[in-house]
Design a protein around this motif. Structure first.
Motif, PDB file in Angstrom:
ATOM      1  N   TYR A 166      24.911 -13.093  25.436  1.00 48.34           N
ATOM      2  CA  TYR A 166      24.220 -12.251  26.415  1.00 48.34           C
ATOM      3  C   TYR A 166      25.266 -11.259  26.899  1.00 48.34           C
ATOM      4  N   ILE A 222      13.644  -1.371  25.004  1.00 45.79           N
ATOM      5  CA  ILE A 222      13.699  -2.810  25.231  1.00 45.79           C
ATOM      6  C   ILE A 222      12.874  -3.508  24.157  1.00 45.79           C
ATOM      7  N   ALA A 236      17.855  -6.047  25.401  1.00 47.43           N
ATOM      8  CA  ALA A 236      17.180  -6.761  26.482  1.00 47.43           C
ATOM      9  C   ALA A 236      16.945  -5.880  27.699  1.00 47.43           C
ATOM     10  N   ALA A 237      17.787  -4.859  27.889  1.00 40.93           N
ATOM     11  CA  ALA A 237      17.698  -4.011  29.083  1.00 40.93           C
ATOM     12  C   ALA A 237      18.698  -2.882  28.940  1.00 40.93           C
ATOM     13  N   GLU A 238      18.679  -1.963  29.887  1.00 46.63           N
ATOM     14  CA  GLU A 238      19.793  -1.022  29.993  1.00 46.63           C
ATOM     15  C   GLU A 238      21.065  -1.818  30.243  1.00 46.63           C
ATOM     16  N   THR A 240      24.939  -2.405  31.915  1.00 50.61           N
ATOM     17  CA  THR A 240      25.597  -2.070  33.176  1.00 50.61           C
ATOM     18  C   THR A 240      26.334  -0.737  33.007  1.00 50.61           C
ATOM     19  N   HIS A 242      25.015   2.027  32.935  1.00 52.82           N
ATOM     20  CA  HIS A 242      24.126   2.928  32.180  1.00 52.82           C
ATOM     21  C   HIS A 242      24.023   4.254  32.943  1.00 52.82           C
ATOM     22  N   THR A 262      22.194  -3.652  27.163  1.00 47.55           N
ATOM     23  CA  THR A 262      22.357  -5.100  27.254  1.00 47.55           C
ATOM     24  C   THR A 262      21.777  -5.700  25.982  1.00 47.55           C
ATOM     25  N   LEU A 386      13.925   2.631  27.652  1.00 45.80           N
ATOM     26  CA  LEU A 386      15.124   2.517  28.480  1.00 45.80           C
ATOM     27  C   LEU A 386      15.099   3.623  29.535  1.00 45.80           C
ATOM     28  N   ARG A 390      19.174   7.097  35.512  1.00 46.41           N
ATOM     29  CA  ARG A 390      20.156   6.354  36.295  1.00 46.41           C
ATOM     30  C   ARG A 390      21.359   7.231  36.650  1.00 46.41           C
TER      31      ARG A 390
END
Length: 405
Positions: A166, A222, A236-238, A240, A242, A262, A386, A390
């Motif tokens: 992960y 995602i 799984a996600a953006e 850190t 990002h 991620t 995504l 940000r």
């Protein structure tokens, strides 16, 4: 739109799809042009093999008899995070040894054949993937449910329940070039930077890197399958930090660190060739990760973005001799210049070197192409996009330094 992912999947099933590595696509575009290539190619594969220190492994040990609620744990002397379920652990790639005695450290050094100070969570992850034995020591919080106070055993990949990576921040969309205009050598996450502009180090492999070829994050999202450490992983996600709002060139590529991902994947299916613990002298540990991302060519615009060359993308030259979050720069340099082995900074010739392995990055793109054509690697629609809005939020506005007694 020229084609959909559903149509690409159908062509793959019928063995009629055209899959190229991103370097093959760039050659084809130079010969035939974007419009013609867009009619021919269905999927383009990208790859990178570079340090990705914001990575780690989730591990479930399985319950002991009597049960234990682990609250301190060491894997070959490297601490794992235990603030989860009773036998769930998170082992960070940059976790450093915490040996409780010099004798224990010496014993492990003799067994492992390496300096214990240079061994990290990344090395433990690599060894578990390789099927090697790891010594576990655990201390428990005693309760009626979990009466056991301590536990010691030998682990392998096959004696634990779940073992998956992960990784909160992988595959930077561009990064920086590190230099040192000061008077002493600096030991950094880019490796040693020699004084008086003695060298320049860059991390990203340039125009073959995955996210340079999908600059606006329109082809992935995602749920997108990725080549992760030799196995199949997923976005799984953006990631850190990002930062898709980074300033960009006219071709939409960012001029510095931008989007991140991620990534999650089953480590039991991975290959230690593509997941390797490493150590940067006088800085600390990291993890070399191999990541490849397939990009479906849904439109001419997608092909045009993938056609970018090293001379079309740039990175900032950052001076590490100034110990601040925002450091001065010597402007921008393109990746063709970086890969030439030397650049000019204020009239001086400075030698360059990559942290990423460009040959291995190419190998990943080729492996991914072969797996897609063989039907062993899936192409799938993202389940969500995504984020593209940000901003980067620093902490120096909110707090101040404090002294420890």
């Amino acid at each position: 739109m020229l084609r959909t992912i559903a149509q690409i999947k159908e062509k793959l099933e019928d063995k009629k799809a055209v899959v190229w590595t991103v370097e093959e696509l760039k050659v084809q575009v130079a010969e035939k042009g974007v419009s013609q290539v867009a009619k021919e190619v269905d999927v383009v594969t990208t790859g990178t093999f570079e340090p990705m220190e914001s990575s780690g492994a989730m591990i479930n040990l399985g319950h002991t008899d009597p049960p234990i609620n682990i609250r301190q744990c060491w894997l070959d002397g490297v601490p794992a995070y235990t603030g989860l379920g009773a036998v769930d652990l998170y082992l960070g790639a940059t976790a450093i040894p915490d040996y409780r005695s010099s004798g224990e450290a010496n014993e492990l050094e003799a067994r492992l054949g390496m300096n214990h100070k240079e061994r990290s969570g990344g090395h433990i992850i690599q060894d578990l993937i390789a099927g090697k034995q790891i010594q576990l020591k655990a201390m428990g919080q005693v309760s009626d449910c979990y009466p056991r106070a301590s536990f010691q055993t030998t682990l392998t990949r096959d004696t634990i329940n779940q073992f998956y990576l992960y990784n909160p921040r992988n595959v930077y969309q561009n990064f920086i070039v590190g230099v040192n205009a000061g008077e002493r050598i600096l030991y950094t996450y880019l490796g040693p930077l020699h004084p008086r502009l003695g060298n320049a180090v860059y991390s990203c492999p340039g125009a073959i890197s995955p996210l340079f070829n999908d600059p606006l994050l329109e082809l992935i999202g995602i749920g997108t399958p990725v080549f992760l450490g030799g196995g199949i992983g997923y976005i799984a996600a953006e990631g850190t930090q990002h930062f898709p709002k980074q300033r960009r060139l006219a071709n939409q590529t960012p001029i510095g660190p931008a989007a991140t991902l991620t990534l999650v994947g089953d480590a039991k299916t991975m290959d230690p060739r593509w997941v390797r613990g490493c150590y940067f002298k006088n800085y600390g540990p990291s993890l070399m990760m191999g990541v490849g991302i397939p990009l479906p060519m849904l439109s001419e615009e997608a092909v045009a973005y993938c056609a970018i060359k090293d001379e079309d993308i740039v990175a900032p030259i950052v001076d590490f001799s100034i110990p601040r979050r925002v450091r001065p720069t010597f402007g921008l340099v393109n990746y063709a210049q970086l890969k030439s082995g030397k650049i000019k900074i204020e009239g001086e010739t400075v030698r360059t070197a990559p942290l990423a392995s460009i040959p291995r990055s190419r190998e990943i793109a080729t492996l991914l192409k072969e797996q897609i054509l063989a039907g062993t690697f899936p192409i799938a629609e993202p389940i969500a996009p995504l984020p593209k809005d940000r901003a980067f939020l620093p902490q120096d506005r909110w707090g101040s330094q404090f002294a420890l007694d």
